[in-house]
Every structure is written in structure tokens, then in C-alpha cells.
Design a protein around this motif. Structure first.
Motif, short mmCIF file in Angstrom:
data_model
loop_
_atom_site.label_atom_id
_atom_site.label_comp_id
_atom_site.label_asym_id
_atom_site.label_seq_id
_atom_site.Cartn_x
_atom_site.Cartn_y
_atom_site.Cartn_z
N MET A 1 0.85 -1.19 0.00
CA MET A 1 0.00 0.00 0.00
C MET A 1 0.89 1.24 0.00
N THR A 2 0.61 2.21 -0.85
CA THR A 2 1.39 3.42 -0.92
C THR A 2 1.05 4.34 0.23
N SER A 3 2.07 4.89 0.87
CA SER A 3 1.83 5.79 2.00
C SER A 3 1.21 7.08 1.50
N VAL A 4 0.57 7.80 2.42
CA VAL A 4 -0.07 9.06 2.05
C VAL A 4 0.95 10.07 1.56
N ALA A 5 2.12 10.08 2.18
CA ALA A 5 3.18 10.99 1.76
C ALA A 5 4.52 10.40 2.13
N GLU A 77 -3.26 17.99 4.86
CA GLU A 77 -4.66 17.69 5.17
C GLU A 77 -4.78 16.67 6.29
N LEU A 78 -3.95 15.64 6.25
CA LEU A 78 -4.01 14.59 7.25
C LEU A 78 -3.63 15.12 8.63
N TYR A 109 6.57 9.04 11.12
CA TYR A 109 5.79 10.06 11.82
C TYR A 109 4.39 10.19 11.24
N LEU A 110 4.29 10.08 9.95
CA LEU A 110 2.97 10.15 9.32
C LEU A 110 2.21 8.85 9.50
N ALA A 111 2.85 7.72 9.17
CA ALA A 111 2.17 6.43 9.20
C ALA A 111 1.71 6.06 10.61
N PHE A 173 4.70 -3.54 13.47
CA PHE A 173 4.64 -3.58 12.00
C PHE A 173 5.16 -2.27 11.41
N HIS A 174 4.66 -1.16 11.94
CA HIS A 174 5.06 0.15 11.40
C HIS A 174 6.54 0.41 11.64
#
Length: 291
Positions: A1-5, A77-78, A109-111, A173-174
Motif C-alpha cells: 500500500m502506498t503511503s499518504v506521503a 490535510e491529514l 511520523y505520518l504512518a 509492524f510500522h
């Protein structure tokens, strides 16, 4: 899955920047004199601030620059939708992981922030999802899992909620997927393959995987490295089948069990394991078998 950024840390040098937007009390969007936009993460960094004022990123802040415009918009946005406390929790968890010697890519940090927010929302709505691979994560990635255990305790204390113990595996996992140098390693696929193989081996031999047993622990460690090699396309292969033939004579039951694994991999992944990999698997099955 592609990360948001995808994020990258900028230079550690500090300099004045202008706030473009306060996303929450721990996250601000800034712009430097060259027009380069960055995201600054820091406890209370956005408190009482407003657009147009200047701010200096200190050594304790995490500074990121997005890779392209689409990712930048998604990132902003997130983070604007997630309460600051989740950013601060992620910072504490990452600091804990780094203290254990884990070197993590900036995208954690985002994920992880996104994941913690989603996990808390699920818990508050009573939508608990069991992680059926928790045992495998604890066994294959013990250091990451222990950080996850402390992370769950930290989140529960901070938010006054009760995330299940298995949530530690999700944090792990992350952490595994964000480790520098492990690009392309999907920990979920790794542990799923390990689980499938241990089930096959348990059903076709007298091996019972018990992490308290040394030989059993060695067996799981072998499976971890095998799975990582498998998904990275770096399987062991040799034209010399001496080891495979020798084990076939000495440990026929272990080789038969390993052959079942070869058949499974061929069926599920359309990949044929070379004799050398089957031989080493059989060797570890024999070693983990009670005498």
C-alpha cells in the motif's frame, strides 16, 4: 500500500521561517526565504502562533519537506485532521525506538500518527480487530514488539483508553516497515509466510514451535531470514545437492516436511524453492524436533 506521503528530514541547521498555517499545537507548515515549504513537528510549536509570524526550528524539532505537491497537500490535510496529542505520542514512541537502536525513516511520523488515531477511534467505537499475527511479531521482531508494548501503555495512559495488548504488534509492524535499510521488506507478508510454514511443519513433523525453546527459537529465526530473502528475490541456490541428498537419507521425515513447504510456496506464490533452501529448512526442522 502506498503511503499518504513520503517525507525526508531537512538539514539540521536552524533558521527563521515564516508560518503559513498552524495545523495543530504540535504541527506547523512553514516557508523559508527561498519559498520552500516544510512541516515542523514539535511539542507546543504551534500553540498561540498564527500565519505570517516567524519561527525558528530548534534541534529538538523534527523538520520535514514533502517530495511533491500532491503528497504535500495530502500530508497537510491529514495532520490538520489529527489532534496534536497523537503527534506527540508518535514522537515519544519513535524516541523510545531510537533509544533501542532502531534507525527509522521519516515516514514513520505520518504512518504511525495516522495509525494511532485510527486505533483510538476504533476502540472508542467498540470496533476491536484482533491481530492474529501477534505471536509471530513478538517472536520474529522482539525489539520492535517491546517498543510496541510500551507504546500501547503510553497511549492508554495518555488517552485514558484501553487498547488491546495485541495492538503492540501493529505498532511493531510500522516500526519494522520504517526501518532504514529494510526498504522493500513487508513485515506483514513476512510473518504471514512464517505462520503458514510453521503450521505446515507442525502438521507434518513433531516440531512444536515454542519461543522458550532454543532450537525452536533458532527455527523461527531461520524462517525470518528465509522469508525476507524470498520476498527480496535472494534465495540460496547451488548446483551441488550434496546437503539435500544427505539429509534426505538421514532425516527423511524432516525433508518430507520441507517438501510440503516447497509445494505450498509453489502453489501460493508461484515460485519454486531451490534444493538448497529446502535442505536448510529440513536441517532446522530436524534440529528443532524432539529426540
Amino acid at each position: 500500500m502506498t503511503s499518504v506521503a513520503e517525507l525526508l528530514p531537512t538539514s539540521t541547521e536552524t533558521h527563521m521561517q515564516t508560518i503559513k498555517k498552524v495545523l495543530n499545537s504540535s504541527v506547523v507548515l512553514v516557508e523559508d526565504e527561498r519559498g520552500v515549504e516544510r512541516v515542523l513537528l514539535g511539542k507546543g510549536i504551534g500553540f498561540g502562533q498564527k500565519a505570517g509570524t516567524e519561527i525558528e526550528a530548534t534541534a529538538g524539532d523534527r523538520v520535514f519537506v514533502s517530495l511533491d505537491d500532491a503528497d504535500h497537500r495530502n500530508l497537510v490535510e491529514l495532520l490538520a485532521q489529527i489532534p496534536a496529542e497523537f503527534v506527540e505520542l508518535t514522537r515519544a514512541i519513535v524516541a523510545d525506538a531510537e533509544g533501542e537502536g532502531l534507525e527509522l525513516d521519516a515516514h514513520i511520523y505520518l504512518a504511525l500518527t495516522d495509525h494511532l488515531h485510527f486505533a483510538a477511534e476504533r476502540q472508542r467505537r467498540g470496533l476491536l480487530v484482533a491481530n492474529r499475527l501477534a505471536w509471530e511479531m513478538r517472536t520474529v521482531y522482539p525489539a520492535h514488539y517491546e517498543v510496541g508494548v510500551r507504546a500501547v501503555a503510553r497511549v492508554n495512559a495518555r488517552l485514558a483508553i484501553e487498547l488491546p495488548d495485541e495492538e503492540a504488534a501493529n505498532v511493531a509492524f510500522h516500526l519494522v516497515n520504517a526501518e532504514v535499510g529494510k526498504t522493500g521488506v513487508d513485515s506483514l507478508r513476512v510473518v504471514q509466510l512464517i505462520r503458514a510454514i510453521t503450521t505446515i511443519v507442525s502438521n507434518t513433523s513433531n516440531v512444536r514451535v515454542d519461543r522458550r525453546d532454543l532450537n525452536s527459537s533458532r527455527f523461527v529465526t531461520h524462517l525470518q531470514f528465509f522469508a525476507e530473502r524470498f520476498f527480496a528475490g535472494r534465495l540460496l541456490t547451488s548446483e551441488d545437492d550434496f546437503l539435500f541428498n544427505s539429509l534426505s537419507e538421514r532425516y527423511p521425515r524432516a525433508v518430507a516436511s520441507a517438501e510440503r513447504v516447497r509445494a505450498f510456496v509453489l502453489k501460493e506464490h508461484e515460485s519454486t524453492l531451490p534444493n538448497e533452501e529446502v535442505a536448510f529448512l529440513a536441517l532446522h526442522i530436524a534440529r528443532a524436533s524432539p529426540e
